[in-house]
Design a protein around this motif. Structure first.
Motif, PDB file in Angstrom:
ATOM      1  N   ASN A 100      22.461   4.638  52.809  1.00  0.00           N
ATOM      2  CA  ASN A 100      21.207   5.053  51.959  1.00  0.00           C
ATOM      3  C   ASN A 100      20.385   3.916  51.581  1.00  0.00           C
ATOM      4  O   ASN A 100      19.215   3.876  51.411  1.00  0.00           O
ATOM      5  CB  ASN A 100      21.873   5.749  51.119  1.00  0.00           C
ATOM      6  CG  ASN A 100      22.263   7.172  51.496  1.00  0.00           C
ATOM      7  OD1 ASN A 100      21.583   7.829  52.357  1.00  0.00           O
ATOM      8  ND2 ASN A 100      23.043   7.954  50.454  1.00  0.00           N
ATOM      9  N   SER A 118      14.146  12.201  44.870  1.00  0.00           N
ATOM     10  CA  SER A 118      15.392  12.715  45.190  1.00  0.00           C
ATOM     11  C   SER A 118      15.328  13.799  44.260  1.00  0.00           C
ATOM     12  O   SER A 118      14.594  14.327  43.628  1.00  0.00           O
ATOM     13  CB  SER A 118      16.540  11.722  45.283  1.00  0.00           C
ATOM     14  OG  SER A 118      16.605  11.312  43.643  1.00  0.00           O
ATOM     15  N   SER A 122      21.821  15.443  43.063  1.00  0.00           N
ATOM     16  CA  SER A 122      22.231  14.955  44.149  1.00  0.00           C
ATOM     17  C   SER A 122      23.207  13.594  43.938  1.00  0.00           C
ATOM     18  O   SER A 122      23.408  13.240  42.869  1.00  0.00           O
ATOM     19  CB  SER A 122      21.043  14.205  44.835  1.00  0.00           C
ATOM     20  OG  SER A 122      20.463  13.304  44.164  1.00  0.00           O
ATOM     21  N   HIS A 124      24.131   9.859  46.108  1.00  0.00           N
ATOM     22  CA  HIS A 124      23.675   9.063  47.172  1.00  0.00           C
ATOM     23  C   HIS A 124      24.278   7.878  47.065  1.00  0.00           C
ATOM     24  O   HIS A 124      24.100   7.068  47.956  1.00  0.00           O
ATOM     25  CB  HIS A 124      22.117   8.935  47.086  1.00  0.00           C
ATOM     26  CG  HIS A 124      21.344  10.324  47.357  1.00  0.00           C
ATOM     27  ND1 HIS A 124      21.462  10.863  48.723  1.00  0.00           N
ATOM     28  CD2 HIS A 124      20.455  10.805  46.536  1.00  0.00           C
ATOM     29  CE1 HIS A 124      20.651  12.071  48.482  1.00  0.00           C
ATOM     30  NE2 HIS A 124      19.800  12.009  47.182  1.00  0.00           N
ATOM     31  N   GLU A 175      19.981  16.019  50.128  1.00  0.00           N
ATOM     32  CA  GLU A 175      21.002  16.611  50.895  1.00  0.00           C
ATOM     33  C   GLU A 175      20.689  17.887  51.199  1.00  0.00           C
ATOM     34  O   GLU A 175      20.176  18.761  50.170  1.00  0.00           O
ATOM     35  CB  GLU A 175      22.370  16.481  50.190  1.00  0.00           C
ATOM     36  CG  GLU A 175      22.642  15.174  49.817  1.00  0.00           C
ATOM     37  CD  GLU A 175      23.674  15.213  48.214  1.00  0.00           C
ATOM     38  OE1 GLU A 175      24.852  15.017  48.374  1.00  0.00           O
ATOM     39  OE2 GLU A 175      22.913  15.484  47.346  1.00  0.00           O
ATOM     40  N   GLN A 178      24.257  19.821  48.781  1.00  0.00           N
ATOM     41  CA  GLN A 178      24.736  18.959  47.530  1.00  0.00           C
ATOM     42  C   GLN A 178      26.173  19.316  47.544  1.00  0.00           C
ATOM     43  O   GLN A 178      26.686  19.933  47.191  1.00  0.00           O
ATOM     44  CB  GLN A 178      24.049  19.464  46.544  1.00  0.00           C
ATOM     45  CG  GLN A 178      22.398  18.928  46.411  1.00  0.00           C
ATOM     46  CD  GLN A 178      21.944  19.032  45.066  1.00  0.00           C
ATOM     47  OE1 GLN A 178      22.346  19.750  44.044  1.00  0.00           O
ATOM     48  NE2 GLN A 178      20.792  18.289  44.693  1.00  0.00           N
ATOM     49  N   ASP A 208      20.469  12.833  53.628  1.00  0.00           N
ATOM     50  CA  ASP A 208      21.502  12.113  53.493  1.00  0.00           C
ATOM     51  C   ASP A 208      22.436  13.145  54.067  1.00  0.00           C
ATOM     52  O   ASP A 208      22.817  14.186  53.522  1.00  0.00           O
ATOM     53  CB  ASP A 208      21.759  11.981  52.029  1.00  0.00           C
ATOM     54  CG  ASP A 208      23.267  11.447  51.819  1.00  0.00           C
ATOM     55  OD1 ASP A 208      24.068  11.753  52.342  1.00  0.00           O
ATOM     56  OD2 ASP A 208      23.137  11.095  50.432  1.00  0.00           O
ATOM     57  N   GLU A 209      23.302  12.832  55.146  1.00  0.00           N
ATOM     58  CA  GLU A 209      24.105  13.715  56.040  1.00  0.00           C
ATOM     59  C   GLU A 209      25.644  13.017  55.785  1.00  0.00           C
ATOM     60  O   GLU A 209      26.561  13.371  56.641  1.00  0.00           O
ATOM     61  CB  GLU A 209      23.589  13.881  57.415  1.00  0.00           C
ATOM     62  CG  GLU A 209      22.488  14.770  57.726  1.00  0.00           C
ATOM     63  CD  GLU A 209      22.851  16.142  57.753  1.00  0.00           C
ATOM     64  OE1 GLU A 209      23.897  16.687  57.758  1.00  0.00           O
ATOM     65  OE2 GLU A 209      21.835  17.172  58.197  1.00  0.00           O
ATOM     66  N   GLN A 211      28.072  13.650  53.880  1.00  0.00           N
ATOM     67  CA  GLN A 211      29.200  14.536  53.735  1.00  0.00           C
ATOM     68  C   GLN A 211      29.015  15.869  54.520  1.00  0.00           C
ATOM     69  O   GLN A 211      29.956  16.536  55.068  1.00  0.00           O
ATOM     70  CB  GLN A 211      29.318  15.011  52.296  1.00  0.00           C
ATOM     71  CG  GLN A 211      30.731  15.554  51.907  1.00  0.00           C
ATOM     72  CD  GLN A 211      30.997  15.918  50.736  1.00  0.00           C
ATOM     73  OE1 GLN A 211      31.721  16.950  49.969  1.00  0.00           O
ATOM     74  NE2 GLN A 211      30.611  15.267  49.462  1.00  0.00           N
ATOM     75  N   THR A 212      27.740  16.067  55.111  1.00  0.00           N
ATOM     76  CA  THR A 212      27.525  17.268  55.787  1.00  0.00           C
ATOM     77  C   THR A 212      27.355  16.968  57.138  1.00  0.00           C
ATOM     78  O   THR A 212      27.615  17.926  58.097  1.00  0.00           O
ATOM     79  CB  THR A 212      26.208  17.768  55.152  1.00  0.00           C
ATOM     80  OG1 THR A 212      25.261  16.889  55.461  1.00  0.00           O
ATOM     81  CG2 THR A 212      26.292  18.593  53.920  1.00  0.00           C
TER      82      THR A 212
END
Length: 389
Positions: A100, A118, A122, A124, A175, A178, A208-209, A211-212
């Protein structure tokens, strides 16, 4: 034992000894069904044999050389990420926060603008720049002024998007789900508005991937389930199935702004981490495997909804793929502790959401065990909660 660690974590009284697949054994011999995956990291389970084989091979050859050398494994993994994301270039680092940081630097340099927008709720990262990007005040308390030019919009609030963007906005960072904020899913309408407003104003989109990404939601990346086209995507966590690695992926139009000397990382793109990454991606980025994640996620979520439908203690059950949140009427940590006592590991997301992040290759039998233990813990706590009310 003398405690020499800074107390930066609220640690559980569990000392891991051995892990295999979805199961973790502690030093005292207790077996746990692990639905944390190391906070979304060991997506192929503990001690995955294919990842382990790749790491062992690399350890017998060389561990580190520096980025002064041309490494074939870096090119191979970069190609896998580029092909899966539809983007063009990859920068390797060591963590999600570093990915990030790289994204923020690149966005500001490429646009010549200063402001990053943002979303509230969230998460990050915890470096100075990523603390500023994180839309949670509790992360920033005690550290003095943040770096300048971060602003926030309300998640899924379409009207707030155009109000915040101005001529000095470099990027919108978000995200699609989230994670730390409570397993909150972005709406199609919200993402469409961001895409349109960003395009009109020459603003970059950073997704922002961390975690996903890497299959967690049933596609290679969560944004691919929408008509959404980011300029930059950041990944980490599951990328190396337990070995530290992060990456920033960007469009071709950004290449000229990240030339020699513009950014770097001594350990970024370490060959040991990268062979683990290659083995992980080759397992997960398969159509059949991704389809199974979606099917398993649907099964797990639907069974929980069915068996907890009469519980006054459950507010909502939501998620994508095998990233599921159970919103409760009081603090989720009570259930986390009860489940540990029952031999199951889970997480919280925000104060009231029980977060489930099982390995992506979890079996239906293991999911049934999890469902039984979760429902039993929630029904038990529900009685206590209603009595207290």
């Amino acid at each position: 034992m003398t405690q020499s660690l800074f107390p930066t974590y609220q640690r559980w009284d569990i000392r891991p000894k051995k892990g295999l697949g979805c199961w973790l054994q502690s030093e005292d011999g207790k077996e746990y069904l692990d639905f944390t995956s190391g906070i979304g990291v060991t997506s192929l389970g503990h001690c995955n044999p294919e990842v382990g084989k790749a790491v062992k091979y690399q350890l017998e050859h060389f561990w580190h050389t520096s980025n002064l050398f041309t490494l074939t494994i870096q090119e191979q993994v970069a190609n896998l990420l580029s092909e899966a994301s539809g983007l063009d270039r990859v920068f390797f680092c060591n963590s999600g926060a570093e990915a990030n940081e790289a994204a923020i630097k690149l966005a500001k340099k490429a646009t010549g603008r200063k402001k990053i927008i943002s979303c509230l709720g969230s998460f990050h990262g915890r470096t100075y720049a990523t603390m500023g990007a994180t839309g949670q005040e509790k992360v920033r308390i005690g550290y003095g002024p943040m770096l300048e030019q971060f602003d926030y919009i309300s998640f899924n609030d379409i009207a707030s998007v155009s109000k915040k963007i101005d001529g000095d906005t470099a990027a919108i960072m978000l995200e699609v789900v989230q994670g730390e904020g409570g397993i909150n899913l972005a709406t199609k309408e919200f993402l469409t508005e961001i895409q349109e407003v960003a395009s009109k104003n020459g603003v970059l989109i950073i997704v922002d991937e961390i975690q996903t990404g890497i299959g967690r939601t049933g596609t290679c990346f969560a944004y691919q389930q929408f008509d959404f086209s980011p300029h930059i995507v950041t990944v980490a966590k599951a990328l190396g199935n337990g070995l530290p690695i992060g990456a920033m992926i960007g469009k071709a139009e950004l290449i000229e702004y990240f030339g020699p000397g513009s950014h770097g990382s001594t350990f970024g793109g370490n060959p040991v981490s990268l062979v683990a990454c290659k083995a992980t991606l080759e397992s997960i980025f398969q159509d059949e495997f991704l389809a199974l994640i979606e099917q398993k996620g649907h099964y797990l979520k639907s069974q929980l909804k069915q068996q907890l439908s009469n519980s006054n203690y459950v507010v909502d059950i939501r998620g994508m793929g095998l990233m599921i949140g159970i919103e409760l009427a009081s603090e989720a940590n009570d259930i986390v502790i009860k489940l540990q006592e029952a031999g199951m590991l889970t997480l919280s997301a925000g104060p009231n959401v029980l977060r489930l992040l099982p390995p992506l290759n979890v079996s239906y039998e293991e999911m049934d065990i999890a469902i039984q233990r979760i429902c039993q813990a929630i029904h038990s706590q529900s009685g206590i909660f209603l009595t207290q009310k």
